[in-house]
Design an enzyme around this catalytic site. Structure first.
Site, mmCIF file in Angstrom:
data_model
loop_
_atom_site.group_PDB
_atom_site.id
_atom_site.type_symbol
_atom_site.label_atom_id
_atom_site.label_comp_id
_atom_site.label_asym_id
_atom_site.label_seq_id
_atom_site.Cartn_x
_atom_site.Cartn_y
_atom_site.Cartn_z
ATOM 1 C CG LEU A 152 -2.011 -1.135 1.192
ATOM 2 C CD1 LEU A 152 -2.982 -0.969 2.370
ATOM 3 C CD2 LEU A 152 -2.807 -1.213 -0.113
ATOM 4 C CB THR A 171 8.293 -2.133 -19.084
ATOM 5 O OG1 THR A 171 8.264 -0.900 -19.801
ATOM 6 C CG2 THR A 171 9.692 -2.296 -18.515
ATOM 7 C CG ASN A 204 3.091 4.215 -22.810
ATOM 8 O OD1 ASN A 204 3.989 3.631 -23.427
ATOM 9 N ND2 ASN A 204 3.288 5.332 -22.143
ATOM 10 C CE1 TYR A 231 9.260 0.233 -14.456
ATOM 11 C CE2 TYR A 231 9.229 1.155 -16.678
ATOM 12 C CZ TYR A 231 8.672 0.349 -15.706
ATOM 13 O OH TYR A 231 7.535 -0.364 -15.990
#
Ligand code: UDP
Length: 323
Positions: free
Chosen positions: A33, A117, A170, A141
């Site tokens: 969280l 990604t 994306n 990243y």
């Protein structure tokens, strides 16, 4: 199947959890969280609050739950931030992720579906990008996700853990109940919609001097429910490997703003700003392999539908998950 979803309180993980449960799977969400939201966890899912850095908790949860599969969405994902704090990305996206793999091995989980990604490709030479394009990330990243893909391959070789690394382009749009709510928000479509909602004066376009037809960066925007469908199909992938998930079509920053003007009826003022570090000019994905091997059939063909779904969600939840 009984599925452990790491990062199921985040943007893509929440919609994927909903999709899996809608299709008869049983889900336990594991999320710190830190960037996710408790209200983004589907009420039908079990929930464990925890961080992947806490290896004992990850192993205990995995062994007790007797899961058949893992989906791993838990990661930091901001290109710009990764350029100023690379260690944060390698610690969380690589080191903590290894705890998840060790837990999978210990609990004898059969397969893992990993959120990779298109940022692993860096500045590709051939567009649309296929899975055989060289991977040379231009930001930490992308490098952290590429490192994890390589680690997955070795867990497969050494322990027989099956995997599907899904290289998203994306992620965008929303389901009826779950959408994009980051704080601070850095992604193009939610920021554009915040202008239409009256929360911002204008959108800043990061660079208009790229080598693209209108000078702004081109991206391939793929709906999160299409990503969710691919995750579910990847549970039964015919082999371990990598799959691109994109539409094969690219839209520039200017074009996205134009579509959002059409969808929202708002003028959405835009200004040119300097380039953002780490942004490749053009990323468009060829997803033929996922269609052929996974049987993936994306449903959202155009940017209007994607932006409409995000707009509908932001109208329904004007303050995101805050209320
Ligand atoms: N972008 C922009 N203004 C913003 C946010 C993003 O011009 O306020 C551009 C960004 O430089 C990139 C594209 O929009 O070319 C998509 O960025 P986003 O952060 O949504 O996704 P990314 O491609 O970095 O994963």
């Amino acid at each position: 199947m009984k599925i452990f979803v790491a990062g199921g309180a985040g943007y893509i993980g929440s919609a994927c959890t909903e999709y899996l449960i809608d299709n008869g799977h049983e889900v336990t969400v594991f999320d710190s969280l830190e960037t996710g939201h408790r209200d983004a966890v589907d009420k039908r899912a079990e929930f464990i609050e925890g961080n992947l850095a806490d290896k004992d908790l990850v192993v205990k949860s995995m062994v007790e739950g007797k899961f058949e599969a893992i989906m791993h969405f838990a990661a930091y994902s901001l290109v710009g931030e990764s350029m100023t704090d690379p260690g944060k990305y390698f610690r969380n996206n690589v080191a903590s992720g290894i705890n998840l793999l060790d837990a999978a091995v210990e609990a004898k989980v059969r397969t893992i579906v990993f959120s990779s990604t298109c940022a692993t490709y860096g500045e590709p030479e051939i567009i649309p990008i296929t899975e055989s394009e060289k991977q040379c990330p231009i930001n930490p990243y992308g490098e952290s996700k590429l490192a994890f893909e390589k680690i997955l391959k070795w867990y497969h070789e050494v322990y027989g853990l099956e995997y599907a690394a899904l290289r998203y382009f994306n992620a965008s749009g929303a389901s009826k109940n779950f959408g994009e709510d980051h704080s601070p928000e850095t992604h193009l479509i939610p920021i554009v919609l915040q202008v239409a909602q009256g929360k911002r004066e204008h959108i800043m376009m990061f660079g208009d001097d790229y080598d693209t037809p209108d000078g702004t960066c081109i991206r391939d925007y793929i709906h999160i429910l299409d990503l969710a469908q691919a995750h579910m199909l990847a549970l039964n992938a015919p082999r371990s490997g990598h799959y691109n998930l994109g539409t094969g079509k690219g839209l520039s920053v200017k074009e996205i703003i134009d579509v959002a003007r059409e969808v929202t009826g708002h003028p959405i003022p835009a200004q040119i700003a300097p380039r953002r570090d780490g942004d490749p000019p053009r990323l468009i994905g060829c997803a033929d392999l996922a269609k052929k091997e996974l049987g993936w059939k994306p449903q959202y063909e155009n940017a209007n539908d994607i932006i409409q779904s995000a707009w509908d969600w932001s109208q329904k939840y004007p303050n995101g998950y805050e209320n």
